[in-house]
Write an enzyme that holds these catalytic residues in place. Structure first.
Site, mmCIF file in Angstrom:
data_model
loop_
_atom_site.group_PDB
_atom_site.id
_atom_site.type_symbol
_atom_site.label_atom_id
_atom_site.label_comp_id
_atom_site.label_asym_id
_atom_site.label_seq_id
_atom_site.Cartn_x
_atom_site.Cartn_y
_atom_site.Cartn_z
ATOM 1 N N GLU A 35 -2.540 9.077 7.904
ATOM 2 C CA GLU A 35 -1.078 8.860 7.924
ATOM 3 C C GLU A 35 -0.427 9.684 9.040
ATOM 4 O O GLU A 35 0.545 9.257 9.650
ATOM 5 C CB GLU A 35 -0.459 9.246 6.571
ATOM 6 C CG GLU A 35 -0.729 8.250 5.447
ATOM 7 C CD GLU A 35 0.034 6.929 5.588
ATOM 8 O OE1 GLU A 35 1.239 6.966 5.861
ATOM 9 O OE2 GLU A 35 -0.601 5.872 5.436
ATOM 10 N N CYS A 51 -4.105 -1.331 -2.386
ATOM 11 C CA CYS A 51 -4.220 0.113 -2.574
ATOM 12 C C CYS A 51 -5.088 0.331 -3.815
ATOM 13 O O CYS A 51 -4.693 -0.066 -4.918
ATOM 14 C CB CYS A 51 -2.822 0.700 -2.778
ATOM 15 S SG CYS A 51 -2.817 2.461 -3.145
ATOM 16 N N HIS A 63 -7.357 2.708 3.432
ATOM 17 C CA HIS A 63 -7.202 3.453 4.696
ATOM 18 C C HIS A 63 -8.563 3.621 5.407
ATOM 19 O O HIS A 63 -8.606 3.738 6.627
ATOM 20 C CB HIS A 63 -6.654 4.860 4.437
ATOM 21 C CG HIS A 63 -5.174 4.921 4.210
ATOM 22 N ND1 HIS A 63 -4.573 4.426 3.085
ATOM 23 C CD2 HIS A 63 -4.178 5.445 4.967
ATOM 24 C CE1 HIS A 63 -3.266 4.645 3.162
ATOM 25 N NE2 HIS A 63 -3.001 5.262 4.283
ATOM 26 N N CYS A 83 -10.950 2.854 -0.513
ATOM 27 C CA CYS A 83 -9.552 3.155 -0.180
ATOM 28 C C CYS A 83 -9.260 2.331 1.061
ATOM 29 O O CYS A 83 -10.061 2.337 2.009
ATOM 30 C CB CYS A 83 -9.384 4.645 0.115
ATOM 31 S SG CYS A 83 -7.808 5.053 0.890
ATOM 32 N N ASP A 95 0.859 -1.195 0.000
ATOM 33 C CA ASP A 95 0.000 0.000 0.000
ATOM 34 C C ASP A 95 0.890 1.239 0.000
ATOM 35 O O ASP A 95 2.084 1.163 0.351
ATOM 36 C CB ASP A 95 -0.921 0.017 1.228
ATOM 37 C CG ASP A 95 -1.884 1.207 1.181
ATOM 38 O OD1 ASP A 95 -2.397 1.534 0.098
ATOM 39 O OD2 ASP A 95 -2.109 1.837 2.241
ATOM 40 N N SER A 96 0.284 2.371 -0.370
ATOM 41 C CA SER A 96 1.036 3.625 -0.293
ATOM 42 C C SER A 96 1.426 3.939 1.148
ATOM 43 O O SER A 96 2.347 4.715 1.387
ATOM 44 C CB SER A 96 0.176 4.767 -0.844
ATOM 45 O OG SER A 96 -0.990 4.870 -0.056
HETATM 46 N N1 DGL Z 1 -4.821 2.997 0.733
HETATM 47 C C1 DGL Z 1 -4.734 3.699 -0.521
HETATM 48 C C2 DGL Z 1 -5.933 3.343 -1.399
HETATM 49 O O1 DGL Z 1 -6.542 2.294 -1.180
HETATM 50 C C3 DGL Z 1 -4.492 5.159 -0.240
HETATM 51 C C4 DGL Z 1 -4.080 5.952 -1.411
HETATM 52 C C5 DGL Z 1 -3.318 7.206 -1.118
HETATM 53 O O2 DGL Z 1 -2.155 7.081 -0.715
HETATM 54 O O3 DGL Z 1 -3.859 8.283 -1.356
HETATM 55 O O4 DGL Z 1 -6.279 4.030 -2.320
#
Ligand code: DGL
Length: 271
Positions: free
Chosen positions: A162, A70, A196, A194, A7-8
């Protein structure tokens, strides 16, 4: 061999928890590109470059199979990764399709023509980049007809998570749900598009009200990965090793945040 979960940032941990619970004898390597999060405000080619760099790092940990936990990377880069970049002996899977299969009650590999489904009004909450890609609507149109999708780009929400600022994150969820409801007052289902966002699932549910079915990806992806590994047993490692957590960010800060979110001790190492 291990299965990589990418993931990011911290959001993919929601997926990791579900897959690790479902597949306790499987070894996982988690990688978060926290240094470069959020991806959701970046352009497609930048997301492609960042994602592929992390996948290459996960290959060093013997991950022949990587799951992009992600949505932003799945929407912006997965097609190009699978069609133009990936060597033959490696696999990369996304999180979008399993979610849409679950929403439209389809099994994996069901390529029959799109048909009417029970759900008619869907609210999609996702990052600005995922919303702009329209990947969700495109994948849905392959499988279902007559579904009205209203999207809400949840600007700022990944940054707040974050940063560990849960007060701001909660306020943002409520204001994004209000904005969505102004466009679609009575959604039947809501997609947390997302990884997150499940960290704030309770707030989403509370703001949406009890008549809205909330779909979040963790358990759906876990079921889909388990099914994939049954069909591709070569991707399962021979024995269970300790799961590894890698970050491009500061491992001390990221370990603290991950521990806070998962309510158990998680130790990241530096990429
Ligand atoms: N968890 C990522 C997603 O599912 C977050 C993306 C981001 O870093 O903006 O899109």
């Amino acid at each position: 061999m291990a299965v990589g979960i990418f993931d990011s940032g911290l959001g993919g941990l929601t997926v990791l928890e579900a897959v690790a619970n479902r597949l306790p004898s499987q070894t996982f390597v988690y990688m978060g590109d926290n240094l470069n999060a959020p991806y959701g405000v970046r352009g497609t080619s930048n997301i492609f470059d960042l994602t592929t760099k992390c996948i290459e790092r996960m290959w060093e940990e013997d991950c022949d199979l990587v799951v992009l936990a992600c949505n932003t990377a799945s929407a912006a880069a997965l097609k190009q990764i699978q069609e133009k970049w990936l060597p033959k002996n490696k696999r990369v899977l996304g999180v979008f399709v399993p979610l849409i299969e679950s929403l439209t009650k389809r099994n994996w590999g069901d390529n029959s023509p799109p048909r009417e489904v029970d759900v008619k009004n869907v609210a999609l909450f996702a990052t600005p980049s995922t919303v702009a890609s329209r990947a969700f609507q495109r994948e849905l149109a392959f499988r279902a007809i007559g579904v009205d999708v209203e999207s809400q780009a949840c600007g700022g929400l990944v940054d707040a998570i974050e940063d560990g600022d849960l007060i701001l994150a909660e306020a943002l969820v409520r204001s994004h749900v209000d904005a969505l409801k102004r466009k679609m007052p009575k959604p039947q289902a809501a997609i947390l598009g997302c990884t997150h966002y499940p960290l704030l699932e309770k707030v989403f549910k509370d703001a949406l009200g009890e008549n809205v079915e909330v779909y979040s990806q963790a358990n759906i992806v876990a079921a889909s990965l388990s099914d994939y590994l049954n069909r591709h047993p070569k991707m399962i490692g021979s024995n269970k090793l300790k799961n590894i957590f890698i970050t491009t960010g500061d491992p001390v800060i990221i370990s603290r945040r991950a521990t806070q979110f998962l309510r158990r001790s998680v130790e990241f190492i530096s990429a």
